[in-house]
Motif scaffolding. Sequence first.
Motif, PDB file in Angstrom:
ATOM      1  N   ASN A  55       0.834  -1.261   0.009  1.00  0.00           N
ATOM      2  CA  ASN A  55      -0.173   0.091  -0.055  1.00  0.00           C
ATOM      3  C   ASN A  55       0.904   1.360   0.079  1.00  0.00           C
ATOM      4  OD1 ASN A  55      -2.791  -0.724   0.059  1.00  0.00           O
ATOM      5  ND2 ASN A  55      -2.057  -1.940   1.876  1.00  0.00           N
ATOM      6  N   ILE A  56       0.572   2.114  -0.990  1.00  0.00           N
ATOM      7  CA  ILE A  56       1.315   3.272  -1.178  1.00  0.00           C
ATOM      8  C   ILE A  56       0.418   4.346  -1.130  1.00  0.00           C
ATOM      9  CG2 ILE A  56       2.871   4.725  -2.952  1.00  0.00           C
ATOM     10  CD1 ILE A  56       4.712   2.727  -1.709  1.00  0.00           C
ATOM     11  N   HIS A  57       0.938   5.416  -0.132  1.00  0.00           N
ATOM     12  CA  HIS A  57      -0.035   6.628  -0.289  1.00  0.00           C
ATOM     13  C   HIS A  57       0.139   7.279  -1.524  1.00  0.00           C
ATOM     14  CE1 HIS A  57      -0.872   6.785   4.005  1.00  0.00           C
ATOM     15  NE2 HIS A  57       0.219   6.420   4.268  1.00  0.00           N
ATOM     16  N   PRO A  58      -0.943   8.025  -2.090  1.00  0.00           N
ATOM     17  CA  PRO A  58      -0.910   8.737  -3.245  1.00  0.00           C
ATOM     18  C   PRO A  58       0.262   9.581  -3.413  1.00  0.00           C
ATOM     19  CG  PRO A  58      -2.755   9.457  -1.841  1.00  0.00           C
ATOM     20  CD  PRO A  58      -2.216   8.181  -1.209  1.00  0.00           C
ATOM     21  N   GLY A  59       0.924   9.681  -4.514  1.00  0.00           N
ATOM     22  CA  GLY A  59       1.924  10.653  -4.901  1.00  0.00           C
ATOM     23  C   GLY A  59       3.114  10.074  -5.610  1.00  0.00           C
ATOM     24  N   LYS A  60       4.494  10.542  -5.268  1.00  0.00           N
ATOM     25  CA  LYS A  60       5.513  10.112  -6.082  1.00  0.00           C
ATOM     26  C   LYS A  60       6.238   9.079  -5.130  1.00  0.00           C
ATOM     27  CE  LYS A  60       6.750  14.339  -6.236  1.00  0.00           C
ATOM     28  NZ  LYS A  60       7.597  15.609  -6.342  1.00  0.00           N
ATOM     29  N   ILE A  61       6.647   8.174  -6.019  1.00  0.00           N
ATOM     30  CA  ILE A  61       7.667   7.022  -5.345  1.00  0.00           C
ATOM     31  C   ILE A  61       9.029   7.479  -6.001  1.00  0.00           C
ATOM     32  CG2 ILE A  61       5.754   5.558  -5.037  1.00  0.00           C
ATOM     33  CD1 ILE A  61       7.051   3.612  -7.271  1.00  0.00           C
ATOM     34  N   ALA A  62      10.186   6.766  -5.137  1.00  0.00           N
ATOM     35  CA  ALA A  62      11.319   6.917  -5.664  1.00  0.00           C
ATOM     36  C   ALA A  62      11.764   5.263  -5.955  1.00  0.00           C
ATOM     37  CB  ALA A  62      12.365   7.508  -4.768  1.00  0.00           C
ATOM     38  N   PHE A  63      12.694   5.136  -6.904  1.00  0.00           N
ATOM     39  CA  PHE A  63      12.764   3.573  -7.305  1.00  0.00           C
ATOM     40  C   PHE A  63      14.344   3.505  -7.740  1.00  0.00           C
ATOM     41  CE2 PHE A  63      11.795   0.136 -10.710  1.00  0.00           C
ATOM     42  CZ  PHE A  63      11.984  -0.978  -9.904  1.00  0.00           C
ATOM     43  N   VAL A 158      12.197   0.944  -3.057  1.00  0.00           N
ATOM     44  CA  VAL A 158      11.279   2.003  -3.320  1.00  0.00           C
ATOM     45  C   VAL A 158      10.911   2.503  -2.148  1.00  0.00           C
ATOM     46  CG1 VAL A 158       8.772   1.990  -3.718  1.00  0.00           C
ATOM     47  CG2 VAL A 158       9.823   0.227  -4.827  1.00  0.00           C
ATOM     48  N   VAL A 161       8.084  10.114  -1.768  1.00  0.00           N
ATOM     49  CA  VAL A 161       8.619  11.324  -1.593  1.00  0.00           C
ATOM     50  C   VAL A 161       7.506  12.331  -1.087  1.00  0.00           C
ATOM     51  CG1 VAL A 161       9.356  13.416  -3.227  1.00  0.00           C
ATOM     52  CG2 VAL A 161       9.862  10.928  -4.018  1.00  0.00           C
TER      53      VAL A 161
END
Lengths: 348, 348
Positions: A55-63, A158, A161
């Motif tokens: 589960n990821i909060h809305p928005g940007k991820i770094a990878f 992962v 941001v």
Amino acid sequence: MEDFSLSCPIPIQEYPNVLLAHGGGGKLMHHLIEKMFLPAFGSSNSIPHDSTVLNIHPGKIAFTTDSYVINPLFFPGGDIGSLAIHGTVNDLAMSGARPLYLSVGFILEEGLPMETLWRVVRSMQQAASEAKVKIVTGDTKVVDRGKGDGIFINTAGVGIVEHDRAIAPGSVKPGDIILLNGDLGRHGIAIMALREGLEFETTIESDSAPLASLVLELIEAGIEIHCLRDLTRGGLASALNEIASSAGVRVEIDENKIPVREDVRGACEILGFDPLYVANEGRLVAFVRENAAQKALEIMRSRDRFACQIGSVTEVSSNNIGLVTMQSTIGASRIVDLLSGEQLPRIC
Amino acid sequence: MEDFSLSCPIPIQEYPNVLLAHGGGGKLMHHLIEKMFLPAFGSSNSIPHDSTVLNIHPGKIAFTTDSYVINPLFFPGGDIGSLAIHGTVNDLAMSGARPLYLSVGFILEEGLPMETLWRVVRSMQQAASEAKVKIVTGDTKVVDRGKGDGIFINTAGVGIVEHDRAIAPGSVKPGDIILLNGDLGRHGIAIMALREGLEFETTIESDSAPLASLVLELIEAGIEIHCLRDLTRGGLASALNEIASSAGVRVEIDENKIPVREDVRGACEILGFDPLYVANEGRLVAFVRENAAQKALEIMRSRDRFACQIGSVTEVSSNNIGLVTMQSTIGASRIVDLLSGEQLPRIC
């Protein structure tokens, strides 16, 4: 020191070494995953599956990803396991991300002592816990004897941001102050000293460490960070060259300001290395807006007294875009270029 | 066939082979990244940075990793490059995710012909394009000659989960129908035939292929999928055992229904392999609700005429939890267990 042969969850009398079948998809591979990897990485209740759903909060991820092929596997201040955690956590932090999840891919050489694998796994477990990341998915391959070198590890990461800043070379501007969070060169020299059998009065330990909590503290303090870069392969010189070139700016640093421990400097002289090019695993440069530099430096110094301002970004003219120059200790100015060849193979 | 020595973006006269310095963080590494990797992977406009920041819609992501150590690097129907894309795309698809982004970590052996690297990179580019995924971040390490084996590749993948189903072993229920999307055993046999120098009337080609579009079509058609698994290392037998054991159910399959091509069956007999344990790279089993099985099978058959129903999930009693049994062609029933040893080393 812990006797890893006693705590190893795979019975060492029965399986003293890694076999090809430990990577073959059958019973031995399942045994290794269920007895060693899942409990160590805190996933003992989860069902192994091809991929993990998060589960990821809305928005940007770094990878990000890095493979680790360091030789030797164990060194003063760390080992390939902790390094594989720190390196990928740090790459995520360099985007200003909060590291959350890691994957781990092992490439093991047939015949690797099981105890060695366990020692590395335990180190990864501790490093992940300290860096507040979870190892959520993995893979194990075994290659035949002589086709690998003990252990290679890939980690991918992962992070999320949680801010709107673009922390990247494109945000660097003339006037920015360049801060360094500690002394240079210990990781590379610790490895090389070990390989060359050099002994010093004190053992030089790698600076390998996670950098995410420092970065998050800087962001939470409202520091206007324009760019971050950890100083791994190629060291400070390569990082500054990459950023100056990407950002289309000129960078000036001052050799007098750059902290290098006396024993590291001495080892560099013996081995013929320039500390500016030696790899670090717990060091970063931060390009920050001028009026935020003092506060940022105080935060860095509260963690490492060697943190300092090493230079700044200056206006460019047509003939010096991407140039990195250094005022030397004797007052002359010289160009700090990318290295052409290989300085330290298999340092990470 | 394309002459890769002509199209290679690194001048082969100057650099016929990969050098340690190509992984050293200096000029040669930057040259390789900028000339070969970034243009091939469609990131020619992006600035290389430690990690990549991606915009993700709110919700769930899938995350996975695999390393690829297949030997030989090139085989009928594929190569290590396309395999490294398909394998990770398929692992994401097995969670019902839409694969979006991949990382690539190369571990190259010093002395690798540059042309070979380029051929693999080109294959990855094509496979990524066909599977509609973007390679967004990467890493390159070079190990000294004799400490690796040409090319090892790790790919990690991130996908998004656009539905609320839990596609995982825990969702499998008695009554579920088990579907297979095509014939078994071609990948493993293609590799073994090459290694052993076996020749058949027709070349047996690997089934390596991306499976995400099939999975997304099943989901979009409203099929109630309970679990998916691709049949890689350990083959069909291992996949069914893992799922039966995780789900705490019993699985029954019918040998008569399992499609194996005659040439593959013959090669298995010569080599002493059981097709149930041979690795595939474009095959999956789907556990679906009984009333959705017909529709799901039609969708699979529109892509591969060998797709079929191979068995079902049955009620368990205390002494057969996790058991996989097979009705043989002569009517007897036998237990299909996990393999103890190694059947096919370095098959992926």
